[in-house]
Scaffold this motif. Sequence first.
Motif, PDB file in Angstrom:
ATOM      1  N   UNK A 256      -4.038  77.570 -20.194  1.00  0.00           N
ATOM      2  CA  UNK A 256      -5.070  77.688 -21.098  1.00  0.00           C
ATOM      3  C   UNK A 256      -4.705  77.210 -22.416  1.00  0.00           C
ATOM      4  N   UNK A 257      -5.355  76.306 -23.131  1.00  0.00           N
ATOM      5  CA  UNK A 257      -5.163  75.994 -24.614  1.00  0.00           C
ATOM      6  C   UNK A 257      -6.477  76.540 -25.214  1.00  0.00           C
ATOM      7  N   UNK A 258      -5.946  76.992 -26.365  1.00  0.00           N
ATOM      8  CA  UNK A 258      -7.124  77.514 -27.304  1.00  0.00           C
ATOM      9  C   UNK A 258      -7.988  76.233 -27.926  1.00  0.00           C
ATOM     10  N   UNK A 259      -9.182  76.325 -27.579  1.00  0.00           N
ATOM     11  CA  UNK A 259     -10.134  75.357 -28.319  1.00  0.00           C
ATOM     12  C   UNK A 259     -10.837  75.552 -29.478  1.00  0.00           C
ATOM     13  N   UNK A 260     -10.327  76.623 -30.102  1.00  0.00           N
ATOM     14  CA  UNK A 260     -10.626  76.878 -31.650  1.00  0.00           C
ATOM     15  C   UNK A 260      -9.710  77.953 -32.148  1.00  0.00           C
ATOM     16  N   UNK A 261      -9.577  77.954 -33.488  1.00  0.00           N
ATOM     17  CA  UNK A 261      -8.820  79.138 -34.205  1.00  0.00           C
ATOM     18  C   UNK A 261      -9.693  80.461 -34.331  1.00  0.00           C
ATOM     19  N   UNK A 262      -8.991  81.313 -34.223  1.00  0.00           N
ATOM     20  CA  UNK A 262      -9.333  82.834 -34.224  1.00  0.00           C
ATOM     21  C   UNK A 262      -8.537  83.615 -35.330  1.00  0.00           C
ATOM     22  N   UNK A 263      -9.443  84.150 -36.406  1.00  0.00           N
ATOM     23  CA  UNK A 263      -8.739  84.863 -37.610  1.00  0.00           C
ATOM     24  C   UNK A 263      -9.254  86.372 -37.377  1.00  0.00           C
ATOM     25  N   UNK A 264      -8.290  87.179 -37.789  1.00  0.00           N
ATOM     26  CA  UNK A 264      -8.612  88.649 -37.591  1.00  0.00           C
ATOM     27  C   UNK A 264      -8.127  89.190 -39.045  1.00  0.00           C
ATOM     28  N   UNK A 265      -8.925  89.946 -39.521  1.00  0.00           N
ATOM     29  CA  UNK A 265      -8.652  90.669 -40.806  1.00  0.00           C
ATOM     30  C   UNK A 265      -8.912  92.126 -40.848  1.00  0.00           C
ATOM     31  N   UNK A 266      -8.073  92.826 -41.805  1.00  0.00           N
ATOM     32  CA  UNK A 266      -8.326  94.416 -41.854  1.00  0.00           C
ATOM     33  C   UNK A 266      -8.113  95.153 -40.468  1.00  0.00           C
ATOM     34  N   UNK A 267      -7.213  94.637 -39.400  1.00  0.00           N
ATOM     35  CA  UNK A 267      -7.072  95.420 -38.177  1.00  0.00           C
ATOM     36  C   UNK A 267      -5.673  95.333 -37.813  1.00  0.00           C
TER      37      UNK A 267
ATOM     38  N   UNK B 125      -7.044  87.249 -43.802  1.00  0.00           N
ATOM     39  CA  UNK B 125      -6.985  86.874 -42.358  1.00  0.00           C
ATOM     40  C   UNK B 125      -5.655  86.544 -41.870  1.00  0.00           C
ATOM     41  N   UNK B 126      -4.946  86.981 -40.550  1.00  0.00           N
ATOM     42  CA  UNK B 126      -3.954  86.392 -39.807  1.00  0.00           C
ATOM     43  C   UNK B 126      -4.907  85.492 -38.722  1.00  0.00           C
ATOM     44  N   UNK B 127      -4.340  84.318 -38.538  1.00  0.00           N
ATOM     45  CA  UNK B 127      -5.264  83.122 -37.677  1.00  0.00           C
ATOM     46  C   UNK B 127      -4.039  82.820 -36.611  1.00  0.00           C
ATOM     47  N   UNK B 128      -4.681  82.801 -35.556  1.00  0.00           N
ATOM     48  CA  UNK B 128      -4.064  82.205 -34.170  1.00  0.00           C
ATOM     49  C   UNK B 128      -4.628  80.837 -34.319  1.00  0.00           C
ATOM     50  N   UNK B 129      -4.254  79.881 -34.077  1.00  0.00           N
ATOM     51  CA  UNK B 129      -4.612  78.445 -34.363  1.00  0.00           C
ATOM     52  C   UNK B 129      -5.125  77.535 -33.000  1.00  0.00           C
ATOM     53  N   UNK B 130      -5.961  77.056 -33.230  1.00  0.00           N
ATOM     54  CA  UNK B 130      -6.509  76.124 -32.001  1.00  0.00           C
ATOM     55  C   UNK B 130      -5.110  75.292 -31.634  1.00  0.00           C
ATOM     56  N   UNK B 131      -5.059  75.136 -30.425  1.00  0.00           N
ATOM     57  CA  UNK B 131      -4.087  74.318 -29.651  1.00  0.00           C
ATOM     58  C   UNK B 131      -2.760  75.075 -29.107  1.00  0.00           C
ATOM     59  N   UNK B 132      -2.817  76.536 -29.453  1.00  0.00           N
ATOM     60  CA  UNK B 132      -1.819  77.330 -29.049  1.00  0.00           C
ATOM     61  C   UNK B 132      -2.246  77.398 -27.444  1.00  0.00           C
ATOM     62  N   UNK B 133      -1.292  77.768 -26.620  1.00  0.00           N
ATOM     63  CA  UNK B 133      -1.406  77.929 -25.448  1.00  0.00           C
ATOM     64  C   UNK B 133      -0.711  78.854 -24.720  1.00  0.00           C
ATOM     65  N   UNK B 134      -1.093  79.048 -23.531  1.00  0.00           N
ATOM     66  CA  UNK B 134      -0.497  80.388 -22.569  1.00  0.00           C
ATOM     67  C   UNK B 134      -0.464  79.920 -21.270  1.00  0.00           C
ATOM     68  N   UNK B 135       0.515  79.856 -20.437  1.00  0.00           N
ATOM     69  CA  UNK B 135       0.726  79.451 -19.115  1.00  0.00           C
ATOM     70  C   UNK B 135       1.433  80.535 -18.207  1.00  0.00           C
ATOM     71  N   UNK B 136       0.701  80.632 -16.865  1.00  0.00           N
ATOM     72  CA  UNK B 136       1.225  81.619 -15.977  1.00  0.00           C
ATOM     73  C   UNK B 136       1.557  80.968 -14.703  1.00  0.00           C
TER      74      UNK B 136
END
Length: 248
Positions: free
Chosen positions: A105-116, A233-244
């Motif tokens: 799977x490839x991230x289709x958009x960036x995800x930001x997280x703050x205060x956690x 915010x810390x952001x994991x960016x679009x196009x990051x990927x995970x393979x199993x």
Amino acid sequence: MTTAVIKSGQGIRSELSRALKDQSRRAGAEDPNVRGSDYRMVTVSAVNADGTVDADGIPSIRCMETYLLPTVGDVVYATQSSTGNWLAWGRGSTGAFALGSIVEKIKTGSTGRASTATIAADPHLTFAVVPGTYRIDACIFYDADAAVDLKLGWIAPASTTGTWWPGGSDSSNTTQAATTRWGAVTDIGTGTLPVAGIGAGTIVTCRPTGTAVVTTAGTLALAWAQQSGSLTATTVRQFSWLSLRRTA
């Protein structure tokens, strides 16, 4: 009159012969014992060292490259040529994560997280898994404040075991020319490790990799948060990927 009767009888016999031939041809097309080829589902009873399997009393069925990691008990598609040779194409799908298969799977958009600082599954890098052993490989593009960093971990079914490595910069680093974090974690689904951020908006990467042994069906996902909570915010960016890849 006699000649006409004879000709009429010959015509009837000819039509009858033609009908019988057509019937035999149709029956032969439907009977593998006649046409000399076959297709069926068979259950593997033995895996041989020469790249063949035995199944349902048929010896030495040659495995195609599409049939990965043959295992006793597999229900597979097998075909026979007109010369009598058998080929095993692969397992019948159960709708689950097949042995030997790779999913990505490839991230289709960036995800930001703050205060956690509490890790949660990434919304894009999540898989449904069945019991088995999985090779994990990921490439994560992210940015984080140098004082906040990125904390990595996994969401996994209960009783999952394994070992993984974050494959990124040590959390004390503040530049791209940084020391790699070499420490590994000997569990999946419990332990976490931080990798360094060097500034909000400055993208860096890490390469988490490892092995997960799953004993209960459920969800396996890359999970993450800030190492220390911050409004930046810390952001994991679009196009990051995970393979199993399921290996057992």
